[in-house]
Design an enzyme around this catalytic site. Structure first.
Site, mmCIF file in Angstrom:
data_model
loop_
_atom_site.group_PDB
_atom_site.id
_atom_site.type_symbol
_atom_site.label_atom_id
_atom_site.label_comp_id
_atom_site.label_asym_id
_atom_site.label_seq_id
_atom_site.Cartn_x
_atom_site.Cartn_y
_atom_site.Cartn_z
ATOM 1 N N GLU A 177 -13.769 72.977 9.355
ATOM 2 C CA GLU A 177 -13.179 72.547 8.092
ATOM 3 C C GLU A 177 -13.636 71.160 7.629
ATOM 4 O OE1 GLU A 177 -11.275 74.238 5.940
ATOM 5 O OE2 GLU A 177 -11.480 76.040 7.168
ATOM 6 N N SER A 188 48.652 102.115 16.842
ATOM 7 C CA SER A 188 49.120 102.177 18.238
ATOM 8 C C SER A 188 48.372 101.257 19.186
ATOM 9 C CB SER A 188 48.997 103.609 18.753
ATOM 10 O OG SER A 188 49.759 104.465 17.947
#
Lengths: 774, 191
Positions: free
Chosen positions: A192, A469
């Site tokens: 680069e 319940s």
């Protein structure tokens, strides 16, 4: 910036004074324009400089928090199926391969060879190892460490299951320059920006050189912009290619170089560069990219992987190795050529690197949140101690208790059973399922609705529904804590009645089947979930007492004091139900539910630990009796249909719950390892044809049948004795007699009469010496 | 000084507890693979009542004998007299925790013990060890709770029971609960 402004000001002042008298008007105009230009430029430079420095000085990156599943522990006897182990490996980004490169595994049938990558836990390092094991009967056998530190137990790296992202959705794993292999940075610069170490931000020469190189290669191998310019472009500017932008880029690059060391700039570049996309999440920086594409730390990657990552800078989507492997491969090999040309690697190594496959993981190991309901609970737990902005930006690591295999089974069970229940009908059912580890309170799985990917309404956390319940075990527990008044064989009355309140209103509870059975032993009343005895016993011990039992087990919201609470008019979320059943599932120890074991900072330093806590809230002896009945429920009571799905050998305990018109169907129960609570109902709270046994229980059983685990077999606590009794007669009896049942009693509360098989009742007279040895 | 004595006592009782566990196989919960075809692993045991000398009364339906033996209408709820024995893996984590504690790194030792707890959640020893670690951290409330939890799993193993009650007596005394300590000591003495 302060340095650069003053020197520009003084020459301008001089020039205006001197030249204004002598020069013609156009010169004056020119100078004025020039002056204004210089002032504007200086101002602009001051502005750009401020932008550059503030971005660099302050926190440069917002790093999202990473959320990890629990690490899988492997050892002889570990409970895991072959399928679950393979899924776990894939989730952690392992590749099927030879099992000798780190991050690969080899499977043949039940035999696995796994090369771990190693992971730094706060309680110690798990180094890289090569493991060999066989899965047989859903258990690990012949566990051996083939290479690496020997240990009878090894943790795999935890899979990342999600993240807490900043609003802009940029994701990265910060790396420091010294963590990045020199080969990597050298390759990056070779490709680069070869003059990076010498230029001042812009390098007109290198543009020329890049052109030459490109002409020589016949294609573009080098770009003209310096790394600094690329960084500036990514960091501060938009992507439009305008002259103004180019100018700004150049100015800012020079400013950046003026202020900062090359190392700082390079490090920032390494963390900033864009390298791909995962859904809405943008992959930034080589640290994350290495994880994202190879499932490995950038510290560990080989030359060919270095080349691929560096090559991708040029066009992350164009060279995406998962989508365009051919392009990516030729680009990678081009970079390998550069590496060899510049002497970074030898020709031999280059040849080897070219021969390697791309080596990317099939799926991204760092993916979007796949368990939104679970992460939702994690976020709520985190919110107690952490600020949202810190979670989004500080790169925290959050180690949760999620068990991916159990989550998988839970999601599947909900989806599968709900569509079966609906059949062709129009009723749209919804569901929630919470699974915890019975003895540690860790939340292992959470399903917030039938579509587990939907991040909306989380029923497991937010649907507050009457529990029906499910309340009964707490009522009977309250009673059984008074052994002089209640035992499991105490006769209780299953007979209708009505209560008249002071204001004249009446309340007439009903049994689900509309029947009345007269006197029944207490254990039967609970395992069959009869309503009349539950209300009678509850009123006898007092609603206050039942309420305080519930509170000590972890209910924090208000509890109604109307008698209807004894039939479960109290509303709770599935998670709260899981919390209160935790104490019933252990021997009366309240264990706070946890989703997080630990939070560390980005470097792995522990910030907070959420340790196991236990707190005894009930007499273990009385809880043992309730557990007995909850097992009976599964074997002969309202939960028995579970064994159509679940293997008989797996002993379970549980309780059904149903509310009026089937609006809520509940099941809460446990094995030796797991506690699970399921709920089925409608979002609009409409009626269904379901009961606890036909709605929530099938989901629960489907789940339980898929998970290898230990059966429930509680240790008999101190002060409990088992006796053979004839419950109907309320008397001790002989094991061989008809109706004989082995029942636990709190010592001293067992019957003192005995009935023979023939039915003769005798008072049992204990000799004084017998009592002595009791 | 007081803390030292306490720590010493803790280590002593624990050494005893570990020895106790090494000598007996302990109970052992029944492991059932997914889908329950446990026969490919080992002969499945029916849910059992492992009370002294009693035969498991439950037979799997498929194995029920032909003759008209009175068939139990229910399977007995399961229970066991002792907690599970420690696996070698859990034992190695406890040893690791021991050396961490000896080096004064108690917080990390707790993390190792929690790992051990996750893989051996039904072994009393793990909880006694956690209790010992919390004593070292001077968090006696947690230490007491972990001892109680350990005791709830000690079952009929009298050496584990004894170790647990002595540990509890120590902790209660250190917390100033003299009556509770005496009571715990008496329980240990009665074993």
């Amino acid at each position: 910036m302060k340095k650069s402004a003053p020197p520009r000001k003084s020459p301008k002042k001089n020039s205006r004074k001197g030249k204004s008298t002598r020069k013609p008007w156009f010169w004056r105009l020119f100078l004025r324009v020039f002056f204004i230009g210089v002032v504007l430029l200086a101002g602009w430079m001051v502005y750009l400089d401020a932008v550059v420095t503030s971005r660099f000085e302050g926190r440069r990156f917002e790093v999202p928090s990473r959320v990890y599943a629990r690490p899988l522990e492997l050892y002889d006897g570990a409970s895991v199926s072959s399928g679950a182990l393979q899924r776990e490996l894939e989730l952690s980004g392992y590749r099927a391969g030879d099992g000798s490169n780190a991050g690969t595994y080899r499977r043949s049938g039940g035999h696995f060879v796994i090369s771990t990558r190693g992971f730094l836990f706060t309680d110690g390092l798990e180094p890289r190892r090569r493991l060999s094991l066989t899965i047989y009967g859903d258990r690990v056998q012949d566990f051996r460490v083939l290479s690496g530190d020997s240990s009878p137990i090894v943790r795999l790296e935890p899979a990342q299951i999600g993240g807490i992202y900043p609003a802009h959705k940029e994701d990265r794993v910060l790396v420091q320059l010294e963590d990045v292999p020199v080969l990597f940075t050298d390759t990056l610069l070779a490709v680069e920006d070869r003059n990076f170490r010498d230029h001042y931000g812009i390098a007109p020469l290198s543009i020329g050189r890049a052109m030459l190189a490109n002409i020589r290669a016949g294609r573009i191998v080098q770009g003209g912009s310096t790394l600094t310019q690329q960084l500036v472009k990514n960091f501060f500017l938009t992507r439009d290619q305008t002259l103004l932008r180019k100018g700004n880029e150049a100015l800012m690059s020079v400013l950046l170089e003026l202020h900062y060391e090359k190392g700082d700039i390079l490090e920032t570049y390494l963390n900033e560069v864009y390298l791909g996309q995962a859904g809405t999440r943008a992959i930034h920086g080589f640290g994350l990219a290495s994880q994202f594409y190879f499932g490995e730390s950038i510290r560990e990657i080989d030359a060919h992987q270095v080349a691929l990552l560096v090559g991708m800078v040029k066009g992350p989507s164009y060279y995406n190795p998962r989508r365009h492997p051919k392009r990516a491969l030729s680009r990678r090999n081009l970079v390998i050529d550069v590496m060899a040309e510049t002497g970074l690697i030898g020709e031999e190594q280059a040849a080897r690197a070219r021969a390697q496959p791309l080596g990317v993981t099939d799926k991204a190991s760092y993916s979007e949140n796949r368990y939104p309901a679970y992460i939702d609970l994690v976020r709520r737990h985190l919110a107690r101690d952490y600020k949202q902005e810190d979670l989004q930006s500080e790169g925290l690591r959050i180690f949760t208790t999620l068990d991916p295999a159990i989550q998988h089974a839970a999601e599947f069970s909900v989806k599968d059973m709900l569509s079966r229940m609906e059949g062709g009908s129009d009723t749209v059912l919804e569901s929630a399922l919470v699974v915890t580890s019975r003895d540690s309170g860790e939340v292992l799985a959470l399903v917030g609705g039938r579509d587990p990917q939907y991040a909306g309404f989380n029923r497991a956390l937010d649907a507050r529904r009457p529990i029906g319940s499910l309340i009964k075990p707490f009522t009977y527990l309250t009673a059984l804590q008074q052994p002089e008044r209640y035992t499991l064989i105490s006769p209780v009355e299953d007979k209708g009645f009505s209560l008249v309140f002071d204001d004249g209103r009446r309340w007439e509870p009903k049994n689900y089947d509309g029947e009345e059975r007269g006197l029944v032993p207490l254990h039967e009343a609970l395992s069959r979930s009869y309503n009349f005895p539950a209300v009678r016993v509850g009123l006898d011990v007092g609603i206050d007492a039942v309420k305080s039992t519930l509170q000590s087990f972890g209910v924090t919201s208000g509890i109604s004091e109307y008698p209807s609470m004894l039939l479960g008019s109290v509303a709770m979320t599935p998670v709260t139900v899981a919390q209160i059943y935790q104490g019933l599932a252990t021997s009366g120890f309240n264990t706070p539910l946890r989703t997080i074991r630990q939070v560390t900072d980005a470097e792995g330093k522990a910030l907070s630990r959420y340790s196991l806590k236990v707190d005894q809230v009930a007499d273990p002896a009385a809880v043992h009796l309730v557990q007995y009945v909850m097992q009976e429920t599964m074997q002969e009571g309202t939960g028995r249909s579970a064994y159509r799905t679940v293997p008989r050998e797996l002993s379970l305990a549980g309780k059904t719950g149903t509310t009026d018109d089937g609006r809520d169907s509940w099941f809460a129960g446990f094995s030796g390892d797991l506690l699970a609570v399921s709920w089925v109902g409608r979002d609009d709270n409409g009626p269904t044809s379901l009961t606890g046994a036909t709605g929530a229980l099938p989901v629960w059983s489907r789940f339980m049948s898929q998970v290898p685990q230990h059966g429930f077999s509680p240790v008999v606590p101190d002060g409990v004795e088992y006796h053979w009794v004839n419950p109907a007669e309320g008397a001790l009896t002989d094991e061989h007699c008809e109706n004989a049942r082995l029942v636990p009693f709190i010592t001293g509360s067992e019957p003192d009469v005995e009935v023979s098989c023939g039915g003769n009742i005798e008072r049992r007279i204990r000799g004084w010496f017998e009592g002595l040895f009791q | 000084m007081k803390a030292n004595t306490l720590r010493y006592a803790g280590v002593m009782t624990l050494a005893l507890a570990m020895a106790g566990c090494a000598s007996g196989p302990g109970g052992g919960s029944i492991y059932v693979p997914a889908g329950g075809s446990s026969s490919r692993d080992e002969a499945p045991e029916p849910p059992q009542t492992s009370d002294r000398g009693e035969e498991p009364r439950v037979e799997r339906k498929s194995e029920q004998p032909e003759e008209p033996v009175r068939e139990p209408e229910y399977s007995s709820p399961s229970y066991q007299d002792e907690g599970d024995a420690l696996s070698p893996a859990a034992r190695s984590l406890i040893q690791r925790a021991d050396s961490l504690m000896a080096a004064g790194d108690t917080q990390v030792a707790v993390a190792q013990l929690e790992r051990a707890q996750r893989i051996a959640p039904r072994s009393a020893q793990v909880y006694f060890k956690l209790s010992e670690a919390y004593v070292a951290l001077d968090q006696l409330g947690s230490a007491e709770q972990f001892t109680l939890k350990g005791l709830s799993l000690a079952g009929s193993d009298s050496s584990l029971q004894r170790a647990g009650w002595l540990l509890l007596a120590d902790i209660r005394r250190a917390r100033g609960n003299v009556a509770g300590a005496d009571q715990a000591e008496a329980r240990a003495g009665a074993l």
